[in-house]
Design a protein around this motif. Structure first.
Motif, mmCIF file in Angstrom:
data_model
loop_
_atom_site.group_PDB
_atom_site.id
_atom_site.type_symbol
_atom_site.label_atom_id
_atom_site.label_comp_id
_atom_site.label_asym_id
_atom_site.label_seq_id
_atom_site.Cartn_x
_atom_site.Cartn_y
_atom_site.Cartn_z
ATOM 1 N N ARG A 55 0.807 -1.304 -0.026
ATOM 2 C CA ARG A 55 -0.172 0.008 -0.081
ATOM 3 C C ARG A 55 0.792 1.265 -0.034
ATOM 4 O O ARG A 55 0.660 2.331 -0.745
ATOM 5 C CB ARG A 55 -0.839 0.018 1.316
ATOM 6 C CG ARG A 55 -1.607 1.313 1.229
ATOM 7 C CD ARG A 55 -2.484 1.443 2.742
ATOM 8 N NE ARG A 55 -1.077 1.783 3.564
ATOM 9 C CZ ARG A 55 -1.087 1.722 4.876
ATOM 10 N NH1 ARG A 55 -2.263 1.088 5.761
ATOM 11 N NH2 ARG A 55 -0.021 2.092 5.549
ATOM 12 N N ASP A 56 1.807 1.264 0.786
ATOM 13 C CA ASP A 56 2.741 2.424 0.900
ATOM 14 C C ASP A 56 3.417 2.789 -0.411
ATOM 15 O O ASP A 56 3.739 3.847 -0.740
ATOM 16 C CB ASP A 56 3.823 2.297 2.082
ATOM 17 C CG ASP A 56 2.858 2.491 3.482
ATOM 18 O OD1 ASP A 56 1.902 2.875 3.475
ATOM 19 O OD2 ASP A 56 3.343 2.087 4.396
ATOM 20 N N ARG A 57 3.880 1.861 -0.998
ATOM 21 C CA ARG A 57 4.598 1.981 -2.254
ATOM 22 C C ARG A 57 3.588 2.531 -3.192
ATOM 23 O O ARG A 57 3.882 3.501 -4.249
ATOM 24 C CB ARG A 57 5.192 0.710 -2.906
ATOM 25 C CG ARG A 57 6.347 0.363 -2.271
ATOM 26 C CD ARG A 57 7.090 -0.708 -3.127
ATOM 27 N NE ARG A 57 6.263 -2.072 -3.074
ATOM 28 C CZ ARG A 57 6.224 -2.807 -2.155
ATOM 29 N NH1 ARG A 57 7.155 -3.001 -1.112
ATOM 30 N NH2 ARG A 57 5.449 -4.192 -2.379
ATOM 31 N N GLU A 85 -7.545 9.128 -6.447
ATOM 32 C CA GLU A 85 -6.179 7.951 -6.439
ATOM 33 C C GLU A 85 -5.845 7.347 -5.117
ATOM 34 O O GLU A 85 -5.772 6.083 -5.129
ATOM 35 C CB GLU A 85 -5.258 8.366 -7.417
ATOM 36 C CG GLU A 85 -5.528 8.372 -8.862
ATOM 37 C CD GLU A 85 -4.103 8.531 -9.571
ATOM 38 O OE1 GLU A 85 -3.053 8.126 -9.201
ATOM 39 O OE2 GLU A 85 -4.446 9.082 -10.748
ATOM 40 N N ALA A 86 -5.535 8.389 -4.185
ATOM 41 C CA ALA A 86 -5.008 7.760 -2.855
ATOM 42 C C ALA A 86 -6.097 6.792 -2.247
ATOM 43 O O ALA A 86 -5.668 5.998 -1.572
ATOM 44 C CB ALA A 86 -4.771 8.921 -1.996
ATOM 45 N N LEU A 87 -7.451 7.371 -2.092
ATOM 46 C CA LEU A 87 -8.486 6.495 -1.863
ATOM 47 C C LEU A 87 -8.752 5.114 -2.499
ATOM 48 O O LEU A 87 -8.824 4.078 -1.568
ATOM 49 C CB LEU A 87 -9.774 7.446 -2.029
ATOM 50 C CG LEU A 87 -9.968 8.547 -0.919
ATOM 51 C CD1 LEU A 87 -11.200 9.422 -1.395
ATOM 52 C CD2 LEU A 87 -10.189 8.235 0.692
ATOM 53 N N ARG A 88 -8.725 5.076 -3.587
ATOM 54 C CA ARG A 88 -8.590 3.865 -4.340
ATOM 55 C C ARG A 88 -7.615 3.100 -4.061
ATOM 56 O O ARG A 88 -7.746 1.718 -3.733
ATOM 57 C CB ARG A 88 -8.773 4.062 -5.777
ATOM 58 C CG ARG A 88 -10.261 4.615 -6.226
ATOM 59 C CD ARG A 88 -10.121 5.058 -7.919
ATOM 60 N NE ARG A 88 -11.093 5.678 -8.199
ATOM 61 C CZ ARG A 88 -12.468 5.350 -8.218
ATOM 62 N NH1 ARG A 88 -13.099 4.122 -7.518
ATOM 63 N NH2 ARG A 88 -13.290 6.253 -8.346
ATOM 64 N N TRP A 100 -8.397 1.558 -0.540
ATOM 65 C CA TRP A 100 -9.495 0.697 -0.681
ATOM 66 C C TRP A 100 -9.020 -0.769 -1.230
ATOM 67 O O TRP A 100 -9.411 -1.683 -1.180
ATOM 68 C CB TRP A 100 -10.898 1.263 -1.327
ATOM 69 C CG TRP A 100 -11.605 1.798 -0.454
ATOM 70 C CD1 TRP A 100 -11.394 3.255 -0.240
ATOM 71 C CD2 TRP A 100 -12.626 1.419 0.452
ATOM 72 N NE1 TRP A 100 -12.302 3.536 0.919
ATOM 73 C CE2 TRP A 100 -13.055 2.472 1.177
ATOM 74 C CE3 TRP A 100 -13.273 0.051 0.738
ATOM 75 C CZ2 TRP A 100 -14.136 2.356 2.129
ATOM 76 C CZ3 TRP A 100 -14.224 0.005 1.515
ATOM 77 C CH2 TRP A 100 -14.578 0.868 2.185
ATOM 78 N N ASP A 101 -7.991 -0.560 -2.596
ATOM 79 C CA ASP A 101 -7.463 -1.738 -2.967
ATOM 80 C C ASP A 101 -6.566 -2.658 -1.982
ATOM 81 O O ASP A 101 -6.704 -3.846 -1.675
ATOM 82 C CB ASP A 101 -6.496 -1.473 -4.252
ATOM 83 C CG ASP A 101 -7.242 -0.947 -5.345
ATOM 84 O OD1 ASP A 101 -8.376 -1.342 -5.353
ATOM 85 O OD2 ASP A 101 -6.552 -0.238 -6.314
ATOM 86 N N PHE A 102 -5.978 -1.838 -0.861
ATOM 87 C CA PHE A 102 -5.314 -2.396 -0.010
ATOM 88 C C PHE A 102 -6.457 -3.252 1.037
ATOM 89 O O PHE A 102 -6.108 -4.303 1.366
ATOM 90 C CB PHE A 102 -4.737 -1.404 1.086
ATOM 91 C CG PHE A 102 -4.369 -1.544 2.537
ATOM 92 C CD1 PHE A 102 -3.556 -2.343 2.814
ATOM 93 C CD2 PHE A 102 -4.840 -0.637 3.359
ATOM 94 C CE1 PHE A 102 -3.305 -2.708 4.342
ATOM 95 C CE2 PHE A 102 -4.748 -1.017 4.699
ATOM 96 C CZ PHE A 102 -3.864 -2.174 5.068
ATOM 97 N N LEU A 103 -7.314 -2.527 1.323
ATOM 98 C CA LEU A 103 -8.561 -3.318 2.277
ATOM 99 C C LEU A 103 -9.070 -4.480 1.530
ATOM 100 O O LEU A 103 -9.366 -5.299 2.319
ATOM 101 C CB LEU A 103 -9.546 -2.105 2.650
ATOM 102 C CG LEU A 103 -9.110 -1.150 3.458
ATOM 103 C CD1 LEU A 103 -10.350 0.040 3.433
ATOM 104 C CD2 LEU A 103 -8.713 -1.410 4.818
#
Length: 200
Positions: free
Chosen positions: A73-75, A85-88, A91-94
């Motif tokens: 996620r951090d990368r 984009e940051a929110l997506r 949410w991809d991480f979640l």
């Protein structure tokens, strides 16, 4: 690293792996320390040399799993161009956690278990164990203007995600994570716009 230290790390890993397999099969509450040690091939004394109980073991498993998820996620979030984009990315991480259905159910079970113990509840609330509103705010702050209610957005997204985890565990099939993610992005834009207007 000494042989003794490496052996200790291996024992710890094997106990954690055995516990996670049993938690996935039987649930956190129904799994005993004796079953964990039997599955891993160790005596009970080995367990208590590494963990002071099943709660501590679970928190250590949780920390290890989240460290793996967060590295990716951090990368990705460093490459985001804007808030959406940051929110997506978040949410991809979640979504990676939701995809592991057994893990999601065990996490929910432990969360309910922890809610009845004040000390454990506070520890589980620490940012290294969950996507808290403070951590969420820190992740999106570089993408929002001054006055944007980043912490409130963190609480909103965390509530939506944890609510979806319950919904998903019940297997109703009405919503999928993409529906919740899109609603979260839209609500975040609205909330942010309203918060920004109040500041100006």
């Amino acid at each position: 690293m000494t042989k003794q230290r490496e052996k200790s790390r291996q024992t710890r890993r094997e106990l954690m792996d055995a516990a996670m397999a049993l938690f996935a099969d039987k649930g956190f509450g129904e799994t005993s320390v004796a079953e964990i040690t039997a599955r891993a091939g160790y005596a009970k004394g080995s367990f208590y040399r590494h963990f002071d109980g099943k709660d501590r073991l679970f928190l250590d498993i949780l920390e290890r799993k989240l460290a793996e998820y967060r590295a990716q996620r951090d990368r990705s979030i460093e490459e985001a161009a804007d808030l959406e984009e940051a929110l997506r990315v978040i949410w991809d991480f979640l979504a990676t956690m939701v995809a592991d259905r057994n893990w999601a159910k065990v996490f929910l079970e432990f969360t309910v278990h922890a809610a009845r113990d004040e000390g454990l509840r506070e520890e589980l609330g620490a940012t290294r164990y969950r996507l808290s509103e403070d951590l969420f705010a820190r992740l999106i702050r570089p993408f929002v203007p001054e006055g944007y209610p980043a912490r409130k957005l963190g609480a909103l997204n965390t509530a939506l995600f944890e609510g979806f985890m319950v919904h998903n565990a019940l297997e109703s099939g009405v919503l999928d994570l993409a529906d919740v993610r899109e609603a979260a992005v839209a609500l975040s834009r609205t909330l942010g716009a309203a918060g920004h207007e109040e500041e100006t």
